[in-house]
Design a protein around this motif. Structure first.
Motif, PDB file in Angstrom:
ATOM      1  N   VAL A 105       0.875  -1.174   0.000  1.00 31.44           N
ATOM      2  CA  VAL A 105       0.000   0.000   0.000  1.00 31.44           C
ATOM      3  C   VAL A 105       0.909   1.220   0.000  1.00 31.44           C
ATOM      4  CG1 VAL A 105      -1.863   1.236   1.153  1.00 31.44           C
ATOM      5  CG2 VAL A 105      -1.731  -1.259   1.331  1.00 31.44           C
ATOM      6  N   THR A 106       0.943   1.925  -1.108  1.00 33.48           N
ATOM      7  CA  THR A 106       1.903   3.020  -1.264  1.00 33.48           C
ATOM      8  C   THR A 106       1.288   4.404  -1.150  1.00 33.48           C
ATOM      9  OG1 THR A 106       1.643   2.939  -3.676  1.00 33.48           O
ATOM     10  CG2 THR A 106       3.449   1.651  -2.711  1.00 33.48           C
ATOM     11  N   LEU A 107      -0.028   4.484  -1.062  1.00 34.44           N
ATOM     12  CA  LEU A 107      -0.667   5.795  -1.095  1.00 34.44           C
ATOM     13  C   LEU A 107      -2.035   5.716  -0.443  1.00 34.44           C
ATOM     14  CD1 LEU A 107      -0.761   8.119  -4.191  1.00 34.44           C
ATOM     15  CD2 LEU A 107      -2.874   7.591  -3.006  1.00 34.44           C
ATOM     16  N   LEU A 108      -2.357   6.716   0.345  1.00 30.41           N
ATOM     17  CA  LEU A 108      -3.672   6.845   0.969  1.00 30.41           C
ATOM     18  C   LEU A 108      -4.190   8.246   0.709  1.00 30.41           C
ATOM     19  CD1 LEU A 108      -5.966   5.946   2.952  1.00 30.41           C
ATOM     20  CD2 LEU A 108      -4.525   6.839   4.799  1.00 30.41           C
ATOM     21  N   GLY A 109      -5.410   8.358   0.196  1.00 31.99           N
ATOM     22  CA  GLY A 109      -5.963   9.670  -0.096  1.00 31.99           C
ATOM     23  C   GLY A 109      -7.445   9.754   0.230  1.00 31.99           C
ATOM     24  N   PHE A 110      -7.957  10.972   0.208  1.00 26.77           N
ATOM     25  CA  PHE A 110      -9.377  11.209   0.421  1.00 26.77           C
ATOM     26  C   PHE A 110      -9.703  12.621  -0.039  1.00 26.77           C
ATOM     27  CE2 PHE A 110      -7.050  11.837   4.402  1.00 26.77           C
ATOM     28  CZ  PHE A 110      -7.322  13.155   4.708  1.00 26.77           C
ATOM     29  N   ARG A 111     -10.970  12.933  -0.070  1.00 26.58           N
ATOM     30  CA  ARG A 111     -11.422  14.278  -0.441  1.00 26.58           C
ATOM     31  C   ARG A 111     -11.979  14.977   0.788  1.00 26.58           C
ATOM     32  NH1 ARG A 111     -15.764  14.618  -5.134  1.00 26.58           N
ATOM     33  NH2 ARG A 111     -16.975  13.450  -3.597  1.00 26.58           N
ATOM     34  N   SER A 112     -11.589  16.224   0.962  1.00 25.85           N
ATOM     35  CA  SER A 112     -12.066  17.033   2.089  1.00 25.85           C
ATOM     36  C   SER A 112     -12.936  18.174   1.587  1.00 25.85           C
ATOM     37  CB  SER A 112     -10.882  17.603   2.873  1.00 25.85           C
ATOM     38  OG  SER A 112     -11.307  18.557   3.823  1.00 25.85           O
ATOM     39  N   SER A 113     -14.027  18.415   2.294  1.00 27.32           N
ATOM     40  CA  SER A 113     -14.886  19.569   2.048  1.00 27.32           C
ATOM     41  C   SER A 113     -15.072  20.301   3.369  1.00 27.32           C
ATOM     42  CB  SER A 113     -16.242  19.148   1.483  1.00 27.32           C
ATOM     43  OG  SER A 113     -16.089  18.459   0.267  1.00 27.32           O
ATOM     44  N   PRO A 114     -14.617  21.574   3.497  1.00 25.81           N
ATOM     45  CA  PRO A 114     -14.034  22.411   2.443  1.00 25.81           C
ATOM     46  C   PRO A 114     -12.649  21.931   2.036  1.00 25.81           C
ATOM     47  CG  PRO A 114     -13.819  23.483   4.562  1.00 25.81           C
ATOM     48  CD  PRO A 114     -14.674  22.276   4.794  1.00 25.81           C
ATOM     49  N   SER A 115     -12.136  22.549   0.966  1.00 25.90           N
ATOM     50  CA  SER A 115     -10.824  22.184   0.463  1.00 25.90           C
ATOM     51  C   SER A 115      -9.731  22.546   1.460  1.00 25.90           C
ATOM     52  CB  SER A 115     -10.556  22.887  -0.866  1.00 25.90           C
ATOM     53  OG  SER A 115     -11.472  22.469  -1.851  1.00 25.90           O
ATOM     54  N   ILE A 116      -8.658  21.807   1.410  1.00 25.49           N
ATOM     55  CA  ILE A 116      -7.529  21.990   2.315  1.00 25.49           C
ATOM     56  C   ILE A 116      -6.607  23.083   1.784  1.00 25.49           C
ATOM     57  CG2 ILE A 116      -5.547  20.832   3.372  1.00 25.49           C
ATOM     58  CD1 ILE A 116      -7.150  18.165   2.764  1.00 25.49           C
ATOM     59  N   HIS A 117      -6.169  23.968   2.671  1.00 25.09           N
ATOM     60  CA  HIS A 117      -5.245  25.032   2.276  1.00 25.09           C
ATOM     61  C   HIS A 117      -3.805  24.542   2.278  1.00 25.09           C
ATOM     62  CE1 HIS A 117      -3.518  29.010   1.840  1.00 25.09           C
ATOM     63  NE2 HIS A 117      -2.811  28.822   2.934  1.00 25.09           N
ATOM     64  N   SER A 118      -3.423  23.789   3.305  1.00 26.60           N
ATOM     65  CA  SER A 118      -2.072  23.246   3.384  1.00 26.60           C
ATOM     66  C   SER A 118      -2.095  21.975   4.222  1.00 26.60           C
ATOM     67  CB  SER A 118      -1.097  24.270   3.981  1.00 26.60           C
ATOM     68  OG  SER A 118      -1.464  24.584   5.314  1.00 26.60           O
ATOM     69  N   ALA A 119      -1.056  21.162   4.090  1.00 26.90           N
ATOM     70  CA  ALA A 119      -0.999  19.896   4.816  1.00 26.90           C
ATOM     71  C   ALA A 119       0.437  19.578   5.195  1.00 26.90           C
ATOM     72  CB  ALA A 119      -1.590  18.766   3.982  1.00 26.90           C
ATOM     73  N   ASP A 120       0.586  18.798   6.251  1.00 26.11           N
ATOM     74  CA  ASP A 120       1.903  18.361   6.687  1.00 26.11           C
ATOM     75  C   ASP A 120       1.770  16.952   7.260  1.00 26.11           C
ATOM     76  OD1 ASP A 120       4.790  18.939   7.402  1.00 26.11           O
ATOM     77  OD2 ASP A 120       3.986  18.470   9.388  1.00 26.11           O
ATOM     78  N   ALA A 121       2.769  16.111   7.011  1.00 25.94           N
ATOM     79  CA  ALA A 121       2.723  14.739   7.507  1.00 25.94           C
ATOM     80  C   ALA A 121       4.067  14.349   8.097  1.00 25.94           C
ATOM     81  CB  ALA A 121       2.336  13.771   6.386  1.00 25.94           C
TER      82      ALA A 121
END
Length: 246
Positions: A105-121
């Motif tokens: 499993v190389t990638l995990l994603g999803f959709r956020s509402s409202p849209s995301i301005h920035s992200a950090d992991a």
């Protein structure tokens, strides 16, 4: 082990809720779209839910709408929630099994509402990609994805993923330009599998490629003990770090 980026499967998630402290449907996450989406508020801090994934493949010769043994799941614990940000501790598990003999499993994603301005992991997955859908092998309308390495400009593939039988923990911080005090909505959960080996429908495959979507039953609360997964893994990793430092 290196896996060809061509090989992979996209899957969509099945959601179910569980709290570390109590099982209370009235206070748990609000699910919609038959379990494809979840609304999260400040009241859900330190609660968590599972996204369960299976897979489909189609390479023009072999087509399967539900690949036996090709599965994974992710636990999302809300670590913090403010008027413009949310922090998740995410435990990603590769639960693939016979007749699948290898998958990552190389990638995990999803959709956020409202849209995301920035992200950090931080943690196992440190690459975050915003506003890029998963186009490869069928696609999914995610607007955020996380991976352990690879191209930082797309959500189509990744490296340094979670191999069969293993799990990984990472912390994801999402920041919003708009006020999310009333809650935010997540849907279009998806993962990418790469390096799929084994048998699909009786046919031996190696480094397989394809597409996939999730089978979505009605969400149900899980036993509270399942929610201990993240805490247990975090403690184990801390103990390993102490041993290595000694």
């Amino acid at each position: 082990m290196n896996h060809k980026l061509l090989a992979g499967t996209l899957t969509l998630g099945v959601l179910s809720a569980v709290s570390l402290f109590q099982i209370s449907p009235a206070q748990a996450f609000t699910f919609s779209k038959g379990g494809l989406g979840v609304t999260i508020t400040e009241a859900d801090i330190r609660k968590n839910f599972w996204a369960e994934f299976n897979g489909q493949v189609d390479d023009g010769k072999i087509t399967s709408t539900n690949v036996e043994g090709l599965t994974s799941r992710a636990n999302f614990e809300v670590y913090d929630f403010t008027s413009n940000s949310i922090v998740f501790d995410i435990l990603l598990e590769n639960t693939s099994a016979d007749p699948i003999t290898a998958s990552v499993v190389t990638l995990l994603g999803f959709r956020s509402s409202p849209s995301i301005h920035s992200a950090d992991a931080t943690g196992a997955f440190t690459v975050e990609v915003l506003n890029k859908p998963i186009n490869a092998f069928g696609g999914a309308e995610v607007n955020i994805c996380f991976k352990g390495g690879g191209n930082e400009q797309n959500c189509n593939s990744g490296t340094n993923g979670v191999a069969l039988g293993n799990s990984a923990l990472f912390r994801a911080t999402l920041t919003y330009a708009s006020d999310i005090s009333s809650g935010l909505f997540l849907d279009e959960f998806g993962v990418r599998y790469q390096g799929i080996d084994g048998r699909i429908g009786g046919t031996l495959v190696k480094d397989f490629s394809g597409t996939g979507v999730g089978v979505v039953p009605t969400p149900a609360l899980l036993p509270g003990l399942l929610g201990m997964g993240i805490a247990t893994l975090r403690k184990r990793k801390q103990e390993e770090e102490v041993e290595q430092a000694a």
